[in-house]
Design a protein around this motif. Structure first.
Motif, short mmCIF file in Angstrom:
data_model
loop_
_atom_site.label_atom_id
_atom_site.label_comp_id
_atom_site.label_asym_id
_atom_site.label_seq_id
_atom_site.Cartn_x
_atom_site.Cartn_y
_atom_site.Cartn_z
N PHE B 158 0.94 -1.19 -0.04
CA PHE B 158 -0.07 -0.15 -0.20
C PHE B 158 0.74 1.34 0.07
CE2 PHE B 158 -3.15 -2.60 2.88
CZ PHE B 158 -3.53 -3.35 1.70
N GLN B 159 2.12 1.07 -0.03
CA GLN B 159 2.86 2.38 0.16
C GLN B 159 2.73 3.12 -0.90
OE1 GLN B 159 4.97 1.95 2.80
NE2 GLN B 159 5.50 4.15 2.46
N PRO B 160 2.38 4.39 -0.71
CA PRO B 160 2.01 5.37 -1.69
C PRO B 160 3.11 6.18 -2.37
CG PRO B 160 1.77 6.55 0.42
CD PRO B 160 2.21 5.02 0.52
N ALA B 161 2.76 6.42 -3.70
CA ALA B 161 3.84 6.97 -4.54
C ALA B 161 3.95 8.53 -4.40
CB ALA B 161 3.63 6.63 -6.13
N ASN B 162 2.88 8.96 -3.60
CA ASN B 162 2.70 10.40 -3.48
C ASN B 162 2.75 11.36 -4.63
OD1 ASN B 162 2.91 9.83 -0.80
ND2 ASN B 162 5.03 10.06 -0.43
N THR B 163 2.05 10.72 -5.75
CA THR B 163 1.81 11.49 -6.89
C THR B 163 0.18 11.34 -7.38
OG1 THR B 163 2.68 9.69 -8.50
CG2 THR B 163 4.05 11.63 -7.92
N GLY B 164 -0.38 12.25 -7.76
CA GLY B 164 -1.65 12.17 -8.08
C GLY B 164 -2.55 11.64 -7.04
N LEU B 165 -3.68 10.82 -7.38
CA LEU B 165 -4.74 10.47 -6.29
C LEU B 165 -4.29 9.05 -6.17
CD1 LEU B 165 -8.34 11.53 -7.49
CD2 LEU B 165 -7.08 12.00 -5.37
N GLU B 166 -4.34 8.68 -4.79
CA GLU B 166 -4.07 7.40 -4.47
C GLU B 166 -5.00 7.07 -3.47
OE1 GLU B 166 0.32 6.23 -4.52
OE2 GLU B 166 0.27 8.53 -3.99
N LEU B 167 -5.06 5.69 -3.05
CA LEU B 167 -5.92 5.18 -1.91
C LEU B 167 -4.99 4.31 -0.96
CD1 LEU B 167 -9.41 3.62 -1.81
CD2 LEU B 167 -7.56 2.49 -1.07
N VAL B 168 -5.06 4.78 0.23
CA VAL B 168 -4.36 4.08 1.27
C VAL B 168 -5.52 3.27 2.26
CG1 VAL B 168 -2.65 4.01 3.07
CG2 VAL B 168 -2.48 5.33 1.21
N PRO B 169 -5.33 2.08 2.33
CA PRO B 169 -6.62 1.41 3.19
C PRO B 169 -6.14 1.51 4.56
CG PRO B 169 -5.56 0.04 1.59
CD PRO B 169 -4.72 0.96 1.60
N VAL B 170 -7.24 2.00 5.27
CA VAL B 170 -7.46 2.11 6.83
C VAL B 170 -8.12 0.45 6.99
CG1 VAL B 170 -8.04 2.89 8.99
CG2 VAL B 170 -7.57 4.40 6.98
N THR B 171 -9.12 0.22 6.57
CA THR B 171 -9.57 -1.03 6.79
C THR B 171 -8.86 -2.00 5.60
OG1 THR B 171 -11.77 -0.44 7.45
CG2 THR B 171 -11.59 -2.57 6.59
N HIS B 172 -8.19 -3.26 5.87
CA HIS B 172 -7.56 -3.89 4.82
C HIS B 172 -8.67 -4.17 3.85
CE1 HIS B 172 -5.62 -6.80 2.61
NE2 HIS B 172 -4.21 -6.55 3.40
N PRO B 173 -8.35 -3.95 2.34
CA PRO B 173 -9.14 -4.09 1.31
C PRO B 173 -9.57 -5.43 1.01
CG PRO B 173 -7.07 -3.51 0.39
CD PRO B 173 -6.86 -3.54 2.01
N ASN B 174 -9.06 -6.75 1.86
CA ASN B 174 -9.18 -7.91 1.53
C ASN B 174 -9.89 -8.39 2.73
OD1 ASN B 174 -6.47 -8.26 -0.71
ND2 ASN B 174 -8.56 -8.22 -1.29
N ASP B 175 -10.52 -7.51 3.46
CA ASP B 175 -11.17 -8.10 4.86
C ASP B 175 -12.35 -7.16 4.81
OD1 ASP B 175 -10.76 -9.53 6.72
OD2 ASP B 175 -9.29 -8.45 7.88
N LEU B 176 -13.23 -7.30 3.71
CA LEU B 176 -14.41 -6.46 3.75
C LEU B 176 -15.68 -7.35 3.49
CD1 LEU B 176 -13.13 -4.04 0.70
CD2 LEU B 176 -13.02 -3.69 3.25
N TYR B 177 -16.47 -7.25 4.63
CA TYR B 177 -17.82 -8.01 4.73
C TYR B 177 -19.13 -7.11 4.84
CZ TYR B 177 -13.92 -10.98 5.87
OH TYR B 177 -12.86 -12.01 5.86
N ALA B 178 -20.16 -7.73 4.29
CA ALA B 178 -21.31 -7.25 4.04
C ALA B 178 -21.74 -6.53 5.49
CB ALA B 178 -22.47 -8.04 3.28
N GLY B 179 -22.44 -5.42 5.59
CA GLY B 179 -22.99 -4.96 6.69
C GLY B 179 -21.82 -4.54 7.64
N GLU B 180 -20.74 -4.55 7.41
CA GLU B 180 -19.58 -3.96 7.99
C GLU B 180 -19.08 -2.74 7.41
OE1 GLU B 180 -16.41 -6.70 9.12
OE2 GLU B 180 -18.09 -8.00 9.89
N ALA B 181 -18.57 -1.74 8.32
CA ALA B 181 -17.88 -0.54 7.61
C ALA B 181 -16.49 -0.67 7.32
CB ALA B 181 -18.22 0.45 8.97
N ALA B 182 -16.07 0.03 6.42
CA ALA B 182 -14.80 0.03 6.22
C ALA B 182 -14.54 1.62 5.84
CB ALA B 182 -14.44 -0.77 4.59
N LYS B 183 -12.89 1.79 6.12
CA LYS B 183 -12.35 3.27 6.02
C LYS B 183 -11.42 3.19 5.10
CE LYS B 183 -12.55 5.76 9.83
NZ LYS B 183 -12.12 6.44 11.11
N PHE B 184 -11.46 3.99 4.13
CA PHE B 184 -10.11 4.21 3.23
C PHE B 184 -9.77 5.54 3.22
CE2 PHE B 184 -12.86 0.86 0.78
CZ PHE B 184 -12.06 -0.04 1.30
#
Lengths: 170, 266
Positions: B158-184
């Motif tokens: 997830f290490q950002p390149a610091n150019t343009g728009l990027e997403l850094v997960p707060v909630t892991h993107p492969n740990d997402l479940y219906a009904g739960e909240a995820a933060k990015f």
């Protein structure tokens, strides 16, 4: 021999044994389907917040002559999420081959690898089954460890699992 | 004269906007796997999610980032009429980032009284004729990403390149479940993309009447929180335009970020 065996079974079922122990029984139902494969089953103890407290058993395709059965462990998706994915399979004393239709009983003594130093508290017994070209089902049975008296609890599945029950001997 | 300038500027703004009309995406065959498995990935641009029925997404600028941060070679890449595909052998345990980074330069100008458009890279800017009048240059930086985990999730990729728009997960993107909240967290040039508009659209649009688009505005930390209504594949997009160009000739920059996420049932 036979009567001795039934006495042993009776002892386990009634909890008339020495020392605290947890007995878990899991029924794998007979299913009338065209293509049947034995289910993968994970049995574990979870904390109230769903963290894994202890892995009790994992049954999956372990036959070296077949495809690597670890590929489908993630289909038990709750178990996989809660801790299965960080285990190095196989795990001695926990993992084993898939089991046939019927009721399977496991007994864990308080000093067993599975229960050793399990802090007193409220837990759930969780059983998750996932079957190739079939469905998936998860059952929870709440319990308190240890128990002052003989305790029983159970839950009944509707598709991939029959009755899951636990007995705690004081 | 003033009028034609206006038209040229409009056209310059329109070129990126038109390319925006379609959705670009990477669609992995699985996102949560046991170690040492393979995935295959579809890459396409379409209106419907996630159906390859318009044009393929080119793989020229594809990067496969392994859990240890090294770059892997995509296997069996091919580009067909409607989609590109490639395979990845997940031979390390952990989380992989699959990313396409598109950098482009757009120009509009007039030559001998005719309106011209040009599209290329910064290196090829010299192709624009010297006698171009009313030259308007804009640049773009866009990412199209997805994440896949073999075994236990990790976050080195997830290490950002610091150019343009990027997403850094707060909630892991492969740990997402219906009904739960995820933060990015969304970053613009490495800093929180405060007030950024983000949309998320669930896949399967062919089989329903509405887009069911969910809209978010990034907070002061550049963060959004999404509660997944159902299991399935989801498409996230954020775009913005500003004047923070890297090319001296460019007046405007368009930055975009797209990612595909899989949300599992409980």
């Amino acid at each position: 021999m036979r009567s001795l065996l039934s006495i042993a079974v009776l002892l386990i079922l009634t909890g008339q044994s020495w020392g605290k122990e947890l007995t878990v029984s899991v029924e794998i139902p007979r299913l009338n389907v065209a293509e049947y494969h034995r289910p993968y089953i994970a049995i574990w103890i979870e904390h109230a917040d769903q963290r894994v407290a202890r892995h009790l058993a994992v049954w999956y395709q372990t036959d070296p002559k077949k495809e690597d059965g670890r590929e489908w462990l993630k289909d038990m998706r709750q178990w996989w999420r809660r801790g299965g994915r960080s285990l190095q399979m196989p795990v001695d004393g926990i993992t084993g081959a898939t089991r046939p239709v019927g009721t399977h009983t496991l007994t864990f003594k308080e000093d067993s690898k599975q229960l050793e130093a399990l802090a007193p508290g409220k837990y759930n017994l969780v059983v998750e089954a996932a079957r190739e070209v079939g469905g998936r089902e998860l059952l929870r049975v709440p319990f308190e460890w240890p128990a002052n008296q003989q305790t029983r609890a159970s839950a009944k599945g509707t598709s991939e699992l029959g009755t899951v029950s636990l007995a705690i001997a004081p | 004269m003033k009028h034609s300038m206006k038209i040229v500027f409009l056209a310059a703004a329109l070129v990126p906007a038109l390319s925006h009309a379609h959705k670009a995406w990477l669609l992995p065959s699985a996102t949560v796997l046991a170690p040492d498995q393979w995935i295959t990935v579809d890459a396409a641009v379409s209106n419907d999610l996630f159906y390859f029925n318009h044009v393929p997404l080119r793989l020229d600028s594809l990067t496969v980032l392994a859990p240890d941060g090294s770059k892997l070679e995509a296997q069996n890449p091919s580009t067909g009429k409607y989609r590109s595909t490639f395979d990845v052998h997940l031979n390390q345990p952990g989380t992989y980032k699959l990313a396409i980074l598109n950098r482009g330069v757009f120009a509009t100008y007039q030559q001998n009284g005719a309106d011209k458009r040009w599209r290329g890279s910064a290196e090829r800017l010299a192709e624009i004729p010297k006698d171009a009048k009313n030259l308007q240059v804009s640049e773009s930086i866009g990412r199209i990403e997805t994440f896949v985990t073999a075994g236990e999730p990790t976050d080195k990729a997830f290490q950002p390149a610091n150019t343009g728009l990027e997403l850094v997960p707060v909630t892991h993107p492969n740990d997402l479940y219906a009904g739960e909240a995820a933060k990015f967290r969304l970053l613009l040039d490495g800093k929180p993309a405060t007030n950024l508009d983000v949309v998320i659209v669930p896949g399967g649009t062919r089989y329903r009447d509405q887009q069911n688009e969910m809209s978010f505005k990034a907070d002061t930390h550049g963060e959004i929180t999404v509660t997944w209504p159902d299991p399935g594949m989801y498409w996230l997009e954020a775009t913005l335009q500003d004047e923070k160009t890297t090319l001296p000739q460019a007046k405007r920059r368009r930055a975009s970020y797209v990612a595909t996420f899989e949300v599992l049932p409980q």
